[in-house]
Enzyme design. Structure first.
Site, mmCIF file in Angstrom:
data_model
loop_
_atom_site.group_PDB
_atom_site.id
_atom_site.type_symbol
_atom_site.label_atom_id
_atom_site.label_comp_id
_atom_site.label_asym_id
_atom_site.label_seq_id
_atom_site.Cartn_x
_atom_site.Cartn_y
_atom_site.Cartn_z
ATOM 1 N N GLN A 39 -63.393 61.048 -4.979
ATOM 2 C CA GLN A 39 -64.655 60.775 -4.297
ATOM 3 C C GLN A 39 -65.566 60.036 -5.273
ATOM 4 O OE1 GLN A 39 -67.818 63.773 -3.578
ATOM 5 N NE2 GLN A 39 -67.340 63.496 -1.404
ATOM 6 N N PRO B 4 -64.169 67.851 -1.700
ATOM 7 C CA PRO B 4 -64.633 67.776 -3.089
ATOM 8 C C PRO B 4 -65.536 68.958 -3.426
ATOM 9 C CG PRO B 4 -65.029 65.717 -1.903
ATOM 10 C CD PRO B 4 -64.670 66.741 -0.890
ATOM 11 N N ARG C 202 -67.781 60.275 3.324
ATOM 12 C CA ARG C 202 -68.457 61.526 3.692
ATOM 13 C C ARG C 202 -69.948 61.242 3.815
ATOM 14 N NH1 ARG C 202 -68.190 67.456 0.628
ATOM 15 N NH2 ARG C 202 -68.215 68.665 2.551
ATOM 16 N N GLY D 49 -63.275 74.720 1.808
ATOM 17 C CA GLY D 49 -63.681 74.690 0.415
ATOM 18 C C GLY D 49 -63.792 76.057 -0.209
ATOM 19 N N ARG D 50 -64.872 76.771 0.120
ATOM 20 C CA ARG D 50 -65.108 78.074 -0.499
ATOM 21 C C ARG D 50 -63.956 79.041 -0.251
ATOM 22 N NH1 ARG D 50 -71.371 78.076 1.383
ATOM 23 N NH2 ARG D 50 -70.443 76.716 2.954
ATOM 24 N N ALA E 43 -66.790 64.868 -7.018
ATOM 25 C CA ALA E 43 -67.454 63.566 -7.100
ATOM 26 C C ALA E 43 -67.352 63.007 -8.514
ATOM 27 C CB ALA E 43 -68.912 63.702 -6.696
ATOM 28 N N TYR F 142 -77.260 62.859 -2.326
ATOM 29 C CA TYR F 142 -77.034 61.940 -3.432
ATOM 30 C C TYR F 142 -77.470 60.536 -3.020
ATOM 31 C CZ TYR F 142 -74.780 66.073 -5.204
ATOM 32 O OH TYR F 142 -74.567 67.356 -5.610
#
Length: 370
Positions: free
Chosen positions: A101, A23, A232, A327-328, A58, A184
């Site tokens: 997610q 995500p 996760r 990801g990146r 998310a 989070y």
């Protein structure tokens, strides 16, 4: 054959390779939390990247659970219908499994996108809102003090996770992931730096895990066994006094016992002054490796500056993880999995409309190696 391009069974789903798109928040929805044209472009591109599964950014389970006012949500049926249309459209050209997610941002909610004042908190006149957390401890000095959740507040959020999961099912997702990482709300409960409660939800590791495990168990009970369900979570924090790796492994054991189909191990981002070695390749891999060593039967995903195919394959060969989240690197190169296959001597599976323009159709071109 490289392990990176070997199939793997994750719950009821068989993946074609070990590359996962994690995500990555896009902050590109309208204020109503509904998918926008950018999401069709973004997720649609990832669905033809060659990765074996794609996890959406998310989605807030409540309006005040979004990271920013421009994050996606899944707290109402309009959002679910828009998500369903997006998935239906993508499936006309890709069979890549796409999951969502589910998240509540807690004290890190109600901010601007990171490219505006570095993600500063928004006042109500700017579209922000009052935040909640395990304890009345702001994320950083100068930020608003969140309201410490009471039992009714926790129950409200738990029910919101359940409702969002049901909407995800109605929208036709292929799997779902619970977010308990990266500072989070559920991650805030797990960390002694953000959870300073003195009741049954604070203090000992068992108490700090209590609410996240309540949410995890509730989702496991309503999510069908015919679709994968993952989570996760942080394997640790890059700050003194933060969540310890042994505690993360203990949390992983409980999630595995509940029947979660995969464990995605991240780290950090729970306090503003942490110092992660973010420039170091594979800097979060040790967290995943510890979880995998403790739970050899679990499917474990690792992440964190993994951008070379041989590096990814070595992590798998050393049994430090079962899946690699890229990801990146995949934002930089949307065909990273295809280029990784070329680098590993595997068959490059271009989308059919692109295939004749791939490396075979470009005489003299040396394909980029991931």
């Amino acid at each position: 054959m490289s392990l990176l391009f070997s199939p793997l069974k994750v719950g009821p789903l068989t993946l074609k390779n070990r590359i996962v798109v994690p995500p990555m928040s896009q902050y590109s929805a309208g204020s109503d939390g509904v998918v926008a044209p950018w999401h069709a472009r973004h997720i649609g591109s990832l669905a033809i990247s060659g990765a074996s599964m794609v996890i959406s950014e998310a989605l807030g389970v409540t309006p005040d659970g979004r990271i920013t006012p421009h994050c996606l949500g899944l707290w109402n049926d309009t959002q679910a219908r828009a998500l369903q249309k997006l998935l239906t459209d993508i499936r006309t050209y890709s069979d890549t499994p796409i999951g969502v997610q589910l998240n509540h941002a807690g004290r890190k909610a109600g901010t601007s996108p990171p490219w505006i004042e570095h993600g500063a908190p928004l006042g109500s006149e700017q579209g922000g809102w009052h935040t909640v957390a395990p304890s009345a401890v702001p994320w950083r000095p100068g930020w608003p003090v969140p309201e410490a959740l009471d039992e009714p507040g926790m129950d409200r959020i738990l029910q919101a996770f359940i409702s969002a999961a049901r909407r995800a099912l109605e929208a036709g997702v292929d799997f779902a992931e619970l977010l308990a990482a990266n500072g989070y709300l559920l991650s805030q409960f797990l960390s002694p730096l953000s959870n300073q409660r003195r009741d049954d939800y604070g203090g000992s590791p068992e108490n700090r895990m209590r609410f996240p495990l309540r949410v995890a168990q509730a989702l496991r009970e309503i999510w069908p066994a015919s679709l994968p369900l993952g989570v996760r979570f942080n394997g640790g924090e890059f700050a003194d006094g933060g969540l310890e790796l042994a505690e993360a492994v203990q949390f992983a054991r409980e999630l595995h016992r509940l029947g979660y189909d995969y464990l995605s191990v991240s780290g950090g981002y729970n306090v503003y002054n942490e110092t992660p070695p973010a420039g170091q390749q594979g800097y979060m891999v040790p967290f995943a490796a510890a979880v995998k060593a403790a739970l050899p039967d679990a499917i474990v995903i690792t992440v964190g500056m993994i951008y070379e195919a041989k590096q990814a394959d070595a992590i798998l060969q050393e049994r430090k993880a079962d899946l690699i989240a890229v990801g990146r690197a995949i934002l930089d190169d949307p065909h990273w999995p295809i280029h990784a296959a070329i680098a590993m001597g595997e068959k490059a599976s271009w989308p059919k409309p692109y295939d004749r323009f791939g490396s075979r159709g470009w005489p003299g071109h040396k394909p980029q190696e991931a």
